[in-house]
Design a protein around this motif. Structure first.
Motif, PDB file in Angstrom:
ATOM      1  N   GLU A  74      25.344   2.421  21.464  1.00 26.85           N
ATOM      2  CA  GLU A  74      25.692   1.139  22.095  1.00 26.85           C
ATOM      3  C   GLU A  74      24.470   0.525  22.766  1.00 26.85           C
ATOM      4  N   ALA A  75      23.670   1.356  23.422  1.00 25.88           N
ATOM      5  CA  ALA A  75      22.485   0.852  24.113  1.00 25.88           C
ATOM      6  C   ALA A  75      21.444   0.351  23.113  1.00 25.88           C
ATOM      7  N   ILE A  76      21.222   1.113  22.049  1.00 27.37           N
ATOM      8  CA  ILE A  76      20.243   0.688  21.039  1.00 27.37           C
ATOM      9  C   ILE A  76      20.642  -0.661  20.462  1.00 27.37           C
ATOM     10  N   THR A  77      21.905  -0.813  20.150  1.00 31.14           N
ATOM     11  CA  THR A  77      22.382  -2.075  19.567  1.00 31.14           C
ATOM     12  C   THR A  77      22.188  -3.232  20.533  1.00 31.14           C
ATOM     13  N   ARG A  78      22.524  -3.024  21.785  1.00 34.95           N
ATOM     14  CA  ARG A  78      22.390  -4.115  22.759  1.00 34.95           C
ATOM     15  C   ARG A  78      20.919  -4.455  23.004  1.00 34.95           C
ATOM     16  N   LEU A  79      20.056  -3.460  23.055  1.00 40.60           N
ATOM     17  CA  LEU A  79      18.646  -3.693  23.347  1.00 40.60           C
ATOM     18  C   LEU A  79      17.929  -4.437  22.224  1.00 40.60           C
ATOM     19  N   ARG A  80      18.481  -4.415  21.035  1.00 41.40           N
ATOM     20  CA  ARG A  80      17.854  -5.151  19.927  1.00 41.40           C
ATOM     21  C   ARG A  80      17.768  -6.641  20.192  1.00 41.40           C
ATOM     22  N   ARG A  81      18.601  -7.142  21.078  1.00 36.63           N
ATOM     23  CA  ARG A  81      18.604  -8.584  21.340  1.00 36.63           C
ATOM     24  C   ARG A  81      17.321  -9.056  22.019  1.00 36.63           C
ATOM     25  N   HIS A  82      16.501  -8.128  22.488  1.00 38.11           N
ATOM     26  CA  HIS A  82      15.274  -8.515  23.188  1.00 38.11           C
ATOM     27  C   HIS A  82      14.102  -8.733  22.240  1.00 38.11           C
ATOM     28  N   ASN A  83      14.344  -8.656  20.943  1.00 39.60           N
ATOM     29  CA  ASN A  83      13.313  -9.016  19.967  1.00 39.60           C
ATOM     30  C   ASN A  83      12.805 -10.423  20.278  1.00 39.60           C
ATOM     31  N   TRP A  84      11.495 -10.574  20.395  1.00 37.86           N
ATOM     32  CA  TRP A  84      10.900 -11.813  20.916  1.00 37.86           C
ATOM     33  C   TRP A  84       9.913 -12.364  19.891  1.00 37.86           C
ATOM     34  N   ARG A  85      10.242 -13.495  19.290  1.00 38.48           N
ATOM     35  CA  ARG A  85       9.379 -14.101  18.282  1.00 38.48           C
ATOM     36  C   ARG A  85       8.311 -14.937  18.983  1.00 38.48           C
ATOM     37  N   LEU A 138       0.834  -1.204   0.000  1.00 34.77           N
ATOM     38  CA  LEU A 138       0.000   0.000   0.000  1.00 34.77           C
ATOM     39  C   LEU A 138       0.866   1.251   0.000  1.00 34.77           C
ATOM     40  N   MET A 139       1.946   1.240   0.769  1.00 33.00           N
ATOM     41  CA  MET A 139       2.850   2.390   0.803  1.00 33.00           C
ATOM     42  C   MET A 139       3.506   2.596  -0.565  1.00 33.00           C
ATOM     43  N   ARG A 140       3.989   1.526  -1.136  1.00 32.27           N
ATOM     44  CA  ARG A 140       4.698   1.636  -2.418  1.00 32.27           C
ATOM     45  C   ARG A 140       3.760   2.060  -3.543  1.00 32.27           C
ATOM     46  N   ASN A 141       2.472   1.736  -3.407  1.00 34.31           N
ATOM     47  CA  ASN A 141       1.502   2.119  -4.430  1.00 34.31           C
ATOM     48  C   ASN A 141       0.889   3.497  -4.176  1.00 34.31           C
ATOM     49  N   GLY A 142       1.362   4.183  -3.111  1.00 35.06           N
ATOM     50  CA  GLY A 142       0.885   5.533  -2.830  1.00 35.06           C
ATOM     51  C   GLY A 142      -0.552   5.605  -2.366  1.00 35.06           C
ATOM     52  N   LEU A 143      -1.034   4.538  -1.737  1.00 35.23           N
ATOM     53  CA  LEU A 143      -2.439   4.476  -1.336  1.00 35.23           C
ATOM     54  C   LEU A 143      -2.684   4.970   0.088  1.00 35.23           C
ATOM     55  N   VAL A 144      -1.626   5.100   0.885  1.00 31.32           N
ATOM     56  CA  VAL A 144      -1.775   5.567   2.261  1.00 31.32           C
ATOM     57  C   VAL A 144      -0.787   6.700   2.523  1.00 31.32           C
ATOM     58  N   ASP A 145      -1.231   7.655   3.307  1.00 28.95           N
ATOM     59  CA  ASP A 145      -0.345   8.737   3.727  1.00 28.95           C
ATOM     60  C   ASP A 145       0.428   8.359   4.982  1.00 28.95           C
ATOM     61  N   VAL A 146      -0.217   7.551   5.841  1.00 27.92           N
ATOM     62  CA  VAL A 146       0.311   7.225   7.167  1.00 27.92           C
ATOM     63  C   VAL A 146       0.008   5.764   7.469  1.00 27.92           C
ATOM     64  N   VAL A 147       0.936   5.097   8.159  1.00 26.30           N
ATOM     65  CA  VAL A 147       0.656   3.768   8.697  1.00 26.30           C
ATOM     66  C   VAL A 147       0.866   3.806  10.208  1.00 26.30           C
ATOM     67  N   GLN A 148       0.026   3.062  10.909  1.00 28.77           N
ATOM     68  CA  GLN A 148       0.204   2.917  12.348  1.00 28.77           C
ATOM     69  C   GLN A 148       0.615   1.476  12.630  1.00 28.77           C
ATOM     70  N   VAL A 149       1.767   1.309  13.277  1.00 23.36           N
ATOM     71  CA  VAL A 149       2.355  -0.020  13.417  1.00 23.36           C
ATOM     72  C   VAL A 149       2.728  -0.319  14.866  1.00 23.36           C
ATOM     73  N   ILE A 150       2.804  -1.603  15.170  1.00 20.79           N
ATOM     74  CA  ILE A 150       3.359  -2.053  16.444  1.00 20.79           C
ATOM     75  C   ILE A 150       4.875  -2.124  16.290  1.00 20.79           C
ATOM     76  N   PHE A 151       5.582  -1.472  17.196  1.00 20.81           N
ATOM     77  CA  PHE A 151       7.042  -1.525  17.200  1.00 20.81           C
ATOM     78  C   PHE A 151       7.495  -1.298  18.632  1.00 20.81           C
ATOM     79  N   ASN A 152       8.174  -2.270  19.199  1.00 19.56           N
ATOM     80  CA  ASN A 152       8.658  -2.124  20.571  1.00 19.56           C
ATOM     81  C   ASN A 152       9.844  -3.054  20.804  1.00 19.56           C
ATOM     82  N   LEU A 153      10.343  -3.067  22.001  1.00 28.22           N
ATOM     83  CA  LEU A 153      11.520  -3.886  22.317  1.00 28.22           C
ATOM     84  C   LEU A 153      11.278  -5.370  22.059  1.00 28.22           C
ATOM     85  N   PHE A 154      10.037  -5.821  22.219  1.00 26.50           N
ATOM     86  CA  PHE A 154       9.713  -7.221  21.983  1.00 26.50           C
ATOM     87  C   PHE A 154       9.363  -7.504  20.527  1.00 26.50           C
ATOM     88  N   ASN A 155       8.765  -6.548  19.847  1.00 21.34           N
ATOM     89  CA  ASN A 155       8.320  -6.739  18.469  1.00 21.34           C
ATOM     90  C   ASN A 155       9.007  -5.713  17.581  1.00 21.34           C
TER      91      ASN A 155
END
Length: 328
Positions: A309-320, A171-188
């Motif tokens: 350094e903190a951002i890089t280390r915190l990425r390890r908490h990605n939880w599938r 949808l973004m690549r086709n120019g159909l949406v101006d904004v997306v709302q997404v889940i993004f956090n330390l776990f996801n």
């Protein structure tokens, strides 16, 4: 409060936004007077972005926001959401858009959003969920484009379905949406793979929700915490999920100690700053239902950014961990 640009029109929005689900209901008992005080306190602290939805108390959240807007002189950006008509949530691959987001339904629902908010134009109208099955025939978004041309909507968005967030990439690549709302956090952290880079590539605005994982990343819930039956988190953290989550939160706290962050940052600060480290993010919607929570969430904007350094280390908490909404 720091502001960021929300593409594509360049609105300046507070980097911490007001999440208005709890004031509508479903997060346990909530007093309207407390909700109104909380909204006013957030605006006093520089918050100028509010995210709500038709489904937050069947429009009750929107109507509370309307009361506050009438009392304030500040320019407040309000985003709301239209849910699909009755059927599976999220829509299944077999759902037809004609049954869930017909043109007549969208027009009628938009009228209700305008009425509840007491405005003549919606700053951002988001479809509250979506399915990849409609990507090749995205007629609901074309209907919203017509409503935008009529001056009833400023920006068009989609709030991603939790089970298939990447469905909005097309949808973004086709120019159909101006904004997306997404889940993004330390776990996801899945949005970092495609959604955020494609947003930068296409000039699509990004709103992040669930940055605190429905409160768990505030660090205030022990593994044996039990939510009331009238709080949707009693289902979100069903079974052993709360204990498993608390164990993971403890690991994040240990990293905070090792990185020397604990003296200056709360757990919630770190969770929000981790998200704000991505330049593609315009605002992070944090749920607020008390004045105390307003102060806790807005103070994050005043703190210095986390070191690389903190951002890089915190990425390890990605939880599938899969899709909790589907069951235990």
């Amino acid at each position: 409060m720091h502001t960021r640009l929300l593409p594509p029109d360049g609105s300046k929005v507070s980097e911490i936004g007001f999440g208005a689900w709890a004031i509508g209901g479903e997060w346990g008992p909530q007093n309207d007077e407390d909700s109104l005080q909380t909204l006013h306190a957030a605006i006093d602290r520089g918050v100028n972005f509010i995210d709500t939805a038709a489904g937050y108390g069947d429009g009750h959240s929107e109507m509370l926001i309307a009361k506050v807007l009438r009392d304030r002189s500040e320019q407040i950006f309000v985003a709301t959401k239209t849910p699909p008509a009755a059927g599976p949530w999220p829509p299944s691959p077999y759902c037809r858009w004609q049954d869930r987001y017909s043109a007549a339904y969208l027009r009628d629902n938009l009228h209700q959003r305008l009425t509840n908010l007491g405005v003549e134009r919606i700053d951002l109208l988001q479809l509250h969920t979506w399915t990849r099955g409609w990507n090749d025939d995205p007629q609901p978004l074309l209907v919203l484009r017509q409503l935008r041309d009529e001056g009833k909507i400023n920006l068009i968005g989609v709030s991603t379905p939790e089970h298939d967030q990447d469905c909005v990439v097309q949808l973004m690549r086709n120019g159909l949406v101006d904004v997306v709302q997404v889940i993004f956090n330390l776990f996801n952290q899945d949005a970092a793979a495609q959604i955020l880079p494609v947003a930068a590539e296409t000039g699509t605005g990004v709103i992040v929700r669930v940055a605190l994982d429905e409160g768990s990343l505030s660090g205030k819930y022990a593994g044996d915490h039990v939510f009331g039956e009238d709080d949707f988190r009693s289902r979100y953290f069903a079974g052993d999920r709360m204990q498993r989550t608390a164990d993971r939160v403890a690991e994040i706290r240990a990293d905070m100690d090792a990185l020397g962050l604990s003296d200056d940052y709360s757990m919630a600060d770190v969770a929000l700053k981790f998200v704000l480290a991505r330049p593609e993010v315009s605002t992070v919607v944090a749920g607020m239902r008390t004045v105390k929570q307003v102060h806790q969430n807005t103070r994050t904007s005043q703190l210095r950014d986390l070191p690389d350094e903190a951002i890089t280390r915190l990425r390890r908490h990605n939880w599938r961990r899969g899709i909790w909404y589907a069951g235990k």
